[in-house]
Structures are given as C-alpha cells and as structure tokens.
Enzyme design. Sequence first.
Site, PDB file in Angstrom:
ATOM      1  N   ASP A   1       1.533  -0.865  -0.343  1.00  0.00           N
ATOM      2  CA  ASP A   1       0.340  -0.021  -0.317  1.00  0.00           C
ATOM      3  C   ASP A   1       1.139   0.936   0.326  1.00  0.00           C
ATOM      4  O   ASP A   1       2.269   1.095   0.451  1.00  0.00           O
ATOM      5  CB  ASP A   1      -0.428  -0.453   1.252  1.00  0.00           C
ATOM      6  CG  ASP A   1      -1.688   1.176   1.207  1.00  0.00           C
ATOM      7  OD1 ASP A   1      -1.998   1.919   0.675  1.00  0.00           O
ATOM      8  OD2 ASP A   1      -1.301   1.613   2.305  1.00  0.00           O
TER       9      ASP A   1
ATOM     10  N   ASP B   1      -0.120   4.832   1.169  1.00  0.00           N
ATOM     11  CA  ASP B   1       0.326   6.054   2.139  1.00  0.00           C
ATOM     12  C   ASP B   1      -0.278   5.259   3.426  1.00  0.00           C
ATOM     13  O   ASP B   1      -0.756   4.603   3.954  1.00  0.00           O
ATOM     14  CB  ASP B   1      -1.944   7.393   2.421  1.00  0.00           C
ATOM     15  CG  ASP B   1      -0.607   8.444   0.475  1.00  0.00           C
ATOM     16  OD1 ASP B   1      -0.865   8.952   0.485  1.00  0.00           O
ATOM     17  OD2 ASP B   1      -1.856   7.212  -0.194  1.00  0.00           O
TER      18      ASP B   1
ATOM     19  N   ASP C   1      -2.027  -0.012   5.506  1.00  0.00           N
ATOM     20  CA  ASP C   1      -2.066   0.385   6.908  1.00  0.00           C
ATOM     21  C   ASP C   1      -3.769   0.741   7.368  1.00  0.00           C
ATOM     22  O   ASP C   1      -4.266   0.819   8.326  1.00  0.00           O
ATOM     23  CB  ASP C   1      -1.280   1.478   7.877  1.00  0.00           C
ATOM     24  CG  ASP C   1      -2.135   2.678   6.857  1.00  0.00           C
ATOM     25  OD1 ASP C   1      -1.933   1.982   4.650  1.00  0.00           O
ATOM     26  OD2 ASP C   1      -2.459   3.684   7.245  1.00  0.00           O
TER      27      ASP C   1
HETATM   28  O1  LIG Z   1      -5.117   2.417  -0.095  1.00  0.00           O
HETATM   29  P1  LIG Z   1      -4.085   4.468   0.443  1.00  0.00           P
HETATM   30  O2  LIG Z   1      -2.380   3.970  -0.597  1.00  0.00           O
HETATM   31  O3  LIG Z   1      -3.206   4.058   1.863  1.00  0.00           O
HETATM   32  O4  LIG Z   1      -4.944   4.718  -0.015  1.00  0.00           O
HETATM   33  C1  LIG Z   1      -5.604   5.996   0.722  1.00  0.00           C
HETATM   34  C2  LIG Z   1      -5.847   7.306   1.261  1.00  0.00           C
HETATM   35  O5  LIG Z   1      -4.559   7.839   0.888  1.00  0.00           O
HETATM   36  C3  LIG Z   1      -4.341   9.135   1.340  1.00  0.00           C
HETATM   37  O6  LIG Z   1      -5.168   9.602   2.482  1.00  0.00           O
HETATM   38  C4  LIG Z   1      -4.902   9.074   3.474  1.00  0.00           C
HETATM   39  O7  LIG Z   1      -3.057   9.857   3.865  1.00  0.00           O
HETATM   40  C5  LIG Z   1      -3.089  11.610   3.341  1.00  0.00           C
HETATM   41  C6  LIG Z   1      -1.621  11.619   2.787  1.00  0.00           C
HETATM   42  O8  LIG Z   1      -0.990  11.079   3.989  1.00  0.00           O
HETATM   43  C7  LIG Z   1      -3.814  11.859   4.398  1.00  0.00           C
HETATM   44  O9  LIG Z   1      -3.649  13.401   4.757  1.00  0.00           O
HETATM   45  C8  LIG Z   1      -5.366  11.436   4.524  1.00  0.00           C
HETATM   46  O10 LIG Z   1      -5.511  11.877   5.553  1.00  0.00           O
HETATM   47  C9  LIG Z   1      -5.314   9.583   4.656  1.00  0.00           C
HETATM   48  O11 LIG Z   1      -6.578   9.598   4.519  1.00  0.00           O
HETATM   49  C10 LIG Z   1      -4.948   9.861  -0.085  1.00  0.00           C
HETATM   50  O12 LIG Z   1      -4.815  11.382  -0.116  1.00  0.00           O
HETATM   51  C11 LIG Z   1      -6.469   9.112  -0.642  1.00  0.00           C
HETATM   52  O13 LIG Z   1      -6.738   9.826  -1.731  1.00  0.00           O
HETATM   53  C12 LIG Z   1      -6.347   8.128   0.238  1.00  0.00           C
HETATM   54  O14 LIG Z   1      -8.078   7.031  -0.861  1.00  0.00           O
END
Ligand SMILES: O=P(O)(O)OC[C@H]1O[C@H](O[C@H]2O[C@H](CO)[C@@H](O)[C@H](O)[C@H]2O)[C@H](O)[C@@H](O)[C@@H]1O
Length: 615
Positions: A89, A91, A279
């Site tokens: 993954d 983020d 995560d």
């Molecule tokens: O599947 P992933 O790669 O984990 O993506 C899931 C979401 O991740 C991002 O949002 C998350 O991370 C951001 C940066 O650290 C944070 O600001 C946010 O609160 C988290 O939810 C991404 O911006 C989303 O579009 C994804 O859906």
Amino acid sequence: MPRHAPDNLAETFAKILCERASFELKEDDINAYRQHISSLQQAAQFTAAARAQEEEEFRQWKAQYPGLLDSFSEFIAGACGKRVAVFLDYDGTLTPIVKNPDKAYMSEQMRDAVKSVARLFPTAIISGRGREKVEGFVQLQELYYAGSHGMDIVGPRTDGDKNGSKLAFQPAARFAPIMDQVHDALCDGVRGISGATVEHNKFCVSVHFRNVDASQYDAVLGAVEATLQQHQELHATRGRKVFEIRPQVDWDKGKALLHLLTALGLGEDSKLVPIYIGDDRTDEDAFKALRSRPMGGTGILVSSKVKPTEAQYTLRDPQEVLTFLSKLVEWGQTDANAWHQTESCIGWALNTAPIMPAAQNGTHAEAHHLSGNGDVGVEPESPSAMDPLQTPSSRDMAESKLNAFGLPVPRSMLLRSRSGGGSQRGGRPPLAPVSPDMPSSATSSSRSLNVGQGASGLQAEPCTSGYETPVQALDTLREHHSFHEVPQQDINGQAQRRPVDLSQLSLQNKNEAQVADMLEAAVARSNPDAAASRQQADKAGLLPKGLRFPKDPVSAAKKVLAGLGLPSLAPKEEAVSVDGELPSTVASGGYSSGGDSLHLNAAGKLVDSAGQAAP
Ligand SMILES: O=P(O)(O)OC[C@H]1O[C@H](O[C@H]2O[C@H](CO)[C@@H](O)[C@H](O)[C@H]2O)[C@H](O)[C@@H](O)[C@@H]1O
C-alpha cells in the site's frame, strides 16, 4: 486528565496552606480540599486502570498479530525455498500520514529499499490514489502499479512495454466520466467547510476531513450523502480521515492482488508466498484475499494501535516497514530466495502475459485493457507473443547489450554456466547466489560476442535483468561514470569500443534540456561517428532504454536526472503525528474489517454494513 494530577494537586494544596498559614483554616476548607484531592485521586486511578487495560489489550493483540520484526526468522522460515511476491500500500505504509495529501512524499531511503525489493521479487503498489499520482510519488518504473483501489493496473515500464500496458487492466473504466462529475459535485458540496478537500483519484474520489474541525464533520458527511443520493451506482468506504467514493463494482485491493498474480502466471504457484503490507481498512480486502488463497500468503498490518484485522503480522509504522524491506532484501540475496532457481537473469523473471480473469458478476465483462498508446481497447495481446522466456537467447542478448556498452555484467550472470544459446524454460541450471548490486570488477571481457545490427532476434525482449529499465541502467552509469558508444561495425570483443566519459559532467542544477545537450556533446566529443552509430544501433534494437537519449534528448535527459536522483521534486513536508484516529472502542463497534462499504439507508444517511451511522 494530567497524568500526575494528584501530585500536582497535593503540591497546590500545600502551597495554599502555606499562603494561608497566617490565617486560621476553617474546617470546611480543609474538608473541601480533602474531597477535591480524593476525587482527583480516584480519577487518576481510573485513568491508570484504563491505560493498563489499553496496554493489556495491545499486548494481547500483539500476541495474536506478532510484530514482524520480532518474528522475522519465523516469517523467513516459511519463505525459504519459496518465491516471494511483494504488494505494498502507499499512504501510511511507505510514507507517514501527513496533513496535506499532495505532500505525502516517500523518503529516498524508502525508495531505495522498494527499488532493491523490486530487483529481487515481483513488486506492486496497490493504492487508493490515482495511479499516476502514486507513480509520481514513487518514481520507480520497475514496479507494477494498481491505482484507484486496484481499478487501474499497469505493469513495469520496460524496453518492450513503455507504457506498462501489457498488463493494463481497468475493471471500472466506464465510470471515468461519472467520477469527473462526482468530483466536481463534491468540490461544490464541501465548499465553505474549512479544511475539507476533495481528491480526484481517477476511478474514485476522496473527501478528506483530517483538517476539518470536529464540529464540521456532519457537514462533510452530508455532502457525501447528498452526492451518493444522486448516484446509486456509487458507494463509499472509510479510510483514515477520508471518505472514498467508489463505483459499485466487485473490485477491491484484494481482487487486484489476485488479478496481478494470475496475470503474472503465479496464481497457481504453490511455491509462491505473496505478502501484502498495508495500514488502512481497504487493505483488509487484500489481507482477506491472501487468507482465502488456498496456497496462502502473508498479510502485514501497519499499526501502532489495536485494530481488527485479517493480517497475520504487524509493523508499527513506515519506519518499521523500511526495516522489514531492508531485511527482506538481505535475505533475498541469499540462496534461500527461490527466485534464484528460476530461469531468470537476475532475481526473478515472469511471463507477463495479460490474462483476463474469468467473468464474475458481470464485472469483468466491463474490463478494459489499455492499448500501447494508453487508449482503451478490449482485446488482450496473445500471451505467447509476450513471454520473454519463450524467445531464444534472451539472457544472452541482455548480456550482449551490456557488453556492447561496456557495462559490467552482473555477477549473477557470470556465475551461471551458459546454456549453449537456448534459454527456454527449464534449460538453465540453477543460479548461484545473486547480488542485486553490480560489482565494478565484474566486467565481462572474456567473451567474444556478435550482436551487431544483423543479429537476429534482437527485437525480442530480454529477460528481466538489472539493466532492463532506464533507471537501472542509469544506476550503473552513476556507479561507473562511463559507457561505450556502439561502433558502426558488429562488435567483436572490445576492439571497437570507444568510451564516453560522463564523470566530468556536473548535472546538479541543470534542467533537462541542458543535460540533454551536455550528453549529446559528450558523446560527440568522444565519438565523431556517434550519430551514425547510434542510428544503426537503434535500428538494430541494441540500445538499452535510457541510453537511447539521442532519439529524444529531453525525455532521455529526464531519465538521466531521475536515474541520478536529480533534482528533488519539492520540499518535504514534515510528517505529522496522526492524532484522533478512530479510537479502538468506536472501531470495534463501527469498523468491520475490509473496505467496509458505507451505504445510504432509507433516511439517506450513510451507514455501514451493520446499519450503524458512519463514525
Ligand atoms: O490506499 P492508500 O495508498 O493508503 O490510499 C488511501 C488514501 O490515502 C491518502 O489519504 C491518506 O493519506 C493522506 C496523506 O498522508 C492523509 O492526509 C489522509 O488523511 C489519509 O486518508 C489519499 O490522499 C487518499 O486519496 C487515499 O484514498
């Protein structure tokens, strides 16, 4: 409540008593203080008990989902003699969570680790982000990417597949225009809610509320609900301080993972150990998919808190992910990594033929493959046409190319005895231990090769080697600072090679066009026949991608800059700690594992599968 409240209070009390020493204390005052202290002590005890309970819960949880770093030898014992495939993954896994989603940069250390992993094992990133965005953050061409929660898949950018389109797969392609509309509607919907932002992830749209005041949460929820009212064909899932609006298709990160395994011809491989590290809730779909796989797999949850999960192991944070990946790389270089026993050049090699999964619930009937230019098409290419291992002498060709450029041949290739020209499956002896590093002393000078423009079969894709991608090729350049232009004649031994010295080139602070000019000039200085020889070499398909800069100097220069890690893209935002994640008590009530879909109930309110309001 402050942790040492009773002590502080006692101090305060003593102080007040001192101040009042000259006065006669009334019995009532003293009683009031006594009561006050006693209630504070009770509260402190309660807090301590709650903390102890929390710690005990965490201990029990860790016993159930052990830390992977502590259990590394156990994990490795299970992987010994097997082929590991790595799914990651983005983020919260490869980067810490930060307040601004546009600034979730990956560290250079993490990039290096992922790159090393990808040299040893098939490696994919499966993210909720739009694919292009996550690719922009990761900047590694050798990976498989699945953006939009797995709804937008591409393969590595190789010589023969510049767009990674051989594996391209978009099961929700028809939703693209709807998601554009939804993005715009949501932008309107949250306008005026301070801190709320909307992120277009191509086949999904994220509505972020990390920076929204708690009092405004309902307003964000209302905007999401209002949009879903208009679009029955969509649903929402919850991530970390984010709503993810997605098409109603039977597709998620787990399906994408299984799809990739099938597409890579690894679906039925009993020796394969796929691992997935993630995560968030939507990563649970991938953990579930691995659990449901008859041949198994290992789910690894990144969390420092108790969370319900389908994973087997845990890592606390991206820093621990980095440590794990580094250990995995170390192990991957040993004989125990069974990819070394396959018929690959280095580490691993695959049949990357796209395979359409069997139709399920009508979903796959909608699946689209991308054609080479990025347009949507429906027919996959013929698998046999793309199997690098079906082409004769593919390893030898890769080796020849390296020789032609005076690039060192990886030790792994030298250690293997040659197969007498053929490189069909099963035709190779097992590999000796492989190091992904290219030792500077490992140049192959003893062989006389004939790989000139007349050589047949040169259009075929070489098997996966450490030099296949531009970035990898340029890594070698960085290490050795010189390479050799291909001369006009066929290459026989070293006689015809002319070195191009790059060591004097300072690339710092140069833009792409300047670097392109410098490279051109360096080549021209070194070899006046360069233009002609390049043309010939190009025609013969001899130039590894990334060294083919004369064709398109600017994009080649881009690759050079990327390969040398220059320039850094943007200042890094400091990672912020993640406060206010869903408390475990709430989580256990309203958080079912997986990307639990949130639906509108009859009253138009967003509820989870248990009918509970979105937390
Ligand atoms: O599947 P992933 O790669 O984990 O993506 C899931 C979401 O991740 C991002 O949002 C998350 O991370 C951001 C940066 O650290 C944070 O600001 C946010 O609160 C988290 O939810 C991404 O911006 C989303 O579009 C994804 O859906």
